[in-house]
Scaffold this motif. Structure first.
Motif, PDB file in Angstrom:
ATOM      1  N   LEU A   1     -80.721  43.540  25.180  1.00  0.00           N
ATOM      2  CA  LEU A   1     -79.797  44.626  24.860  1.00  0.00           C
ATOM      3  C   LEU A   1     -80.526  45.839  24.285  1.00  0.00           C
ATOM      4  N   GLY A   2     -81.577  45.589  23.503  1.00  0.00           N
ATOM      5  CA  GLY A   2     -82.342  46.699  22.946  1.00  0.00           C
ATOM      6  C   GLY A   2     -82.982  47.534  24.039  1.00  0.00           C
ATOM      7  N   HIS A   3     -83.541  46.856  25.048  1.00  0.00           N
ATOM      8  CA  HIS A   3     -84.148  47.566  26.179  1.00  0.00           C
ATOM      9  C   HIS A   3     -83.084  48.346  26.943  1.00  0.00           C
ATOM     10  N   LEU A   4     -81.916  47.732  27.139  1.00  0.00           N
ATOM     11  CA  LEU A   4     -80.836  48.408  27.867  1.00  0.00           C
ATOM     12  C   LEU A   4     -80.319  49.624  27.098  1.00  0.00           C
ATOM     13  N   LEU A   5     -80.271  49.525  25.778  1.00  0.00           N
ATOM     14  CA  LEU A   5     -79.867  50.685  24.975  1.00  0.00           C
ATOM     15  C   LEU A   5     -80.856  51.832  25.128  1.00  0.00           C
ATOM     16  N   LYS A   6     -82.148  51.499  25.104  1.00  0.00           N
ATOM     17  CA  LYS A   6     -83.166  52.544  25.263  1.00  0.00           C
ATOM     18  C   LYS A   6     -83.053  53.207  26.632  1.00  0.00           C
ATOM     19  N   ALA A   7     -82.856  52.376  27.664  1.00  0.00           N
ATOM     20  CA  ALA A   7     -82.726  52.930  29.006  1.00  0.00           C
ATOM     21  C   ALA A   7     -81.461  53.786  29.117  1.00  0.00           C
ATOM     22  N   SER A   8     -80.388  53.340  28.493  1.00  0.00           N
ATOM     23  CA  SER A   8     -79.137  54.109  28.506  1.00  0.00           C
ATOM     24  C   SER A   8     -79.326  55.447  27.808  1.00  0.00           C
ATOM     25  N   ALA A   9     -80.131  55.449  26.745  1.00  0.00           N
ATOM     26  CA  ALA A   9     -80.391  56.693  26.022  1.00  0.00           C
ATOM     27  C   ALA A   9     -81.096  57.717  26.910  1.00  0.00           C
ATOM     28  N   ARG A  10     -81.800  57.221  27.940  1.00  0.00           N
ATOM     29  CA  ARG A  10     -82.462  58.124  28.883  1.00  0.00           C
ATOM     30  C   ARG A  10     -81.537  58.513  30.035  1.00  0.00           C
ATOM     31  N   GLY A  11     -80.267  58.091  29.958  1.00  0.00           N
ATOM     32  CA  GLY A  11     -79.304  58.455  30.982  1.00  0.00           C
ATOM     33  C   GLY A  11     -79.201  57.483  32.138  1.00  0.00           C
ATOM     34  N   ASP A  12     -79.749  56.274  31.971  1.00  0.00           N
ATOM     35  CA  ASP A  12     -79.743  55.269  33.030  1.00  0.00           C
ATOM     36  C   ASP A  12     -78.368  54.589  33.078  1.00  0.00           C
TER      37      ASP A  12
ATOM     38  N   ALA B   1     -79.117  56.667  21.669  1.00  0.00           N
ATOM     39  CA  ALA B   1     -80.454  57.126  21.289  1.00  0.00           C
ATOM     40  C   ALA B   1     -80.680  56.967  19.788  1.00  0.00           C
ATOM     41  N   ARG B   2     -79.598  56.843  19.020  1.00  0.00           N
ATOM     42  CA  ARG B   2     -79.736  56.716  17.563  1.00  0.00           C
ATOM     43  C   ARG B   2     -79.883  55.265  17.104  1.00  0.00           C
ATOM     44  N   PHE B   3     -79.817  54.316  18.042  1.00  0.00           N
ATOM     45  CA  PHE B   3     -79.982  52.917  17.651  1.00  0.00           C
ATOM     46  C   PHE B   3     -81.387  52.697  17.096  1.00  0.00           C
ATOM     47  N   ASP B   4     -81.451  52.070  15.917  1.00  0.00           N
ATOM     48  CA  ASP B   4     -82.724  51.785  15.254  1.00  0.00           C
ATOM     49  C   ASP B   4     -82.869  50.274  15.103  1.00  0.00           C
ATOM     50  N   PRO B   5     -83.764  49.649  15.897  1.00  0.00           N
ATOM     51  CA  PRO B   5     -83.910  48.190  15.822  1.00  0.00           C
ATOM     52  C   PRO B   5     -84.370  47.697  14.458  1.00  0.00           C
ATOM     53  N   ASP B   6     -84.950  48.578  13.648  1.00  0.00           N
ATOM     54  CA  ASP B   6     -85.396  48.167  12.312  1.00  0.00           C
ATOM     55  C   ASP B   6     -84.215  47.957  11.367  1.00  0.00           C
ATOM     56  N   LYS B   7     -83.040  48.458  11.725  1.00  0.00           N
ATOM     57  CA  LYS B   7     -81.873  48.361  10.840  1.00  0.00           C
ATOM     58  C   LYS B   7     -80.896  47.273  11.256  1.00  0.00           C
ATOM     59  N   GLY B   8     -81.177  46.582  12.344  1.00  0.00           N
ATOM     60  CA  GLY B   8     -80.273  45.516  12.781  1.00  0.00           C
ATOM     61  C   GLY B   8     -80.393  45.268  14.263  1.00  0.00           C
ATOM     62  N   SER B   9     -79.710  44.233  14.739  1.00  0.00           N
ATOM     63  CA  SER B   9     -79.783  43.859  16.144  1.00  0.00           C
ATOM     64  C   SER B   9     -78.917  44.795  16.977  1.00  0.00           C
ATOM     65  N   PRO B  10     -79.196  44.900  18.275  1.00  0.00           N
ATOM     66  CA  PRO B  10     -78.376  45.754  19.144  1.00  0.00           C
ATOM     67  C   PRO B  10     -76.896  45.365  19.117  1.00  0.00           C
ATOM     68  N   ILE B  11     -76.607  44.070  19.176  1.00  0.00           N
ATOM     69  CA  ILE B  11     -75.202  43.658  19.227  1.00  0.00           C
ATOM     70  C   ILE B  11     -74.487  43.963  17.918  1.00  0.00           C
ATOM     71  N   SER B  12     -75.186  43.835  16.778  1.00  0.00           N
ATOM     72  CA  SER B  12     -74.529  44.152  15.498  1.00  0.00           C
ATOM     73  C   SER B  12     -74.231  45.644  15.412  1.00  0.00           C
TER      74      SER B  12
ATOM     75  N   THR C   1     -74.784  49.998   2.049  1.00  0.00           N
ATOM     76  CA  THR C   1     -75.718  50.196   3.149  1.00  0.00           C
ATOM     77  C   THR C   1     -74.989  49.878   4.449  1.00  0.00           C
ATOM     78  N   GLU C   2     -75.561  50.317   5.567  1.00  0.00           N
ATOM     79  CA  GLU C   2     -74.903  50.077   6.858  1.00  0.00           C
ATOM     80  C   GLU C   2     -74.742  48.583   7.127  1.00  0.00           C
ATOM     81  N   THR C   3     -75.770  47.792   6.778  1.00  0.00           N
ATOM     82  CA  THR C   3     -75.693  46.355   7.044  1.00  0.00           C
ATOM     83  C   THR C   3     -74.653  45.695   6.146  1.00  0.00           C
ATOM     84  N   GLN C   4     -74.596  46.106   4.875  1.00  0.00           N
ATOM     85  CA  GLN C   4     -73.589  45.547   3.966  1.00  0.00           C
ATOM     86  C   GLN C   4     -72.187  45.930   4.423  1.00  0.00           C
TER      87      GLN C   4
END
Length: 199
Positions: free
Chosen positions: A22-33, A78-89, A149-152
């Motif tokens: 999902l993380g890879h798909l989010l990155k690709a989507s951010a490029r307009g894929d 494009a704003r998804f940050d994998p350091d702050k949580g999983s793609p699905i969360s 925090t966003e996770t909390q």
């Protein structure tokens, strides 16, 4: 971007042995894929729709809210940050926020209707005072939630607005049960402290 229909079996979930990244798909989507976004949708739409349905309750409205959530995901992936949580969360948090917004909007419309009806009758001061007190309390809670925090915030919203158990929260966010409990506990502690300072 193609139109999608939530609530149907997600084709991306049929591959039991090889779930898409999902993380890879989010990155690709951010490029307009758009193809990557369609795959992202197929892999996650059932889970997001299920979450929305539990909050909104109405299937037709839940489909609309799920569409709105995916539109926001498409616009903001494009704003998804994998350091702050999983793609699905991250996606579930967006969907849950949209669902809560829909419920609040419906409640606000109901309140407006009730206010209009009351305006045609003599107002009961006690009822008006109680409503004002409830509104103020809701505002305090909303402000306090913003201090988390966003996770909390995501974990607390699922547990207390969505009605999920700790085990379900952990599964929805893709995190260990202990981590989910910690996020909820720490979030509640911060909420209590923030509300205490506001009083």
């Amino acid at each position: 971007m193609s139109a999608f229909s939530p609530g149907h079996p997600a084709s991306g979930e049929s591959a039991a042995l090889g779930q898409p990244d999902l993380g890879h798909l989010l990155k690709a989507s951010a490029r307009g894929d758009e193809r990557a976004f369609a795959e992202l949708y197929d892999a996650s739409s059932s889970r997001l729709y299920g979450l929305v349905l539990r909050v909104v309750r109405d299937p037709a409205q839940s489909e609309e809210v799920t569409q709105e959530a995916f539109l926001e995901i498409w616009r903001s992936c494009a704003r998804f940050d994998p350091d702050k949580g999983s793609p699905i969360s991250w996606m579930m948090t967006i969907a849950h926020r949209k669902a809560v917004d829909r419920v609040r909007s419906a409640e606000a419309a109901t309140r407006r209707d009730q206010t209009y009806e009351r305006a045609s009758r003599e107002r009961d001061y006690d009822v008006t005072a109680e409503q004002a007190e409830r509104d103020l309390e809701a505002q305090r809670v909303r402000r306090a939630m913003e201090s988390l925090t966003e996770t909390q915030r995501g974990a607390v919203q699922l547990a207390y607005f969505g009605g999920y158990t700790h085990t379900e929260v952990a599964a929805l966010l893709g995190i260990p049960l202990g981590t989910a409990k910690t996020r909820i506990r720490d979030g509640l502690i911060r909420l209590r402290d923030t509300l205490g300072m506001q009083s």
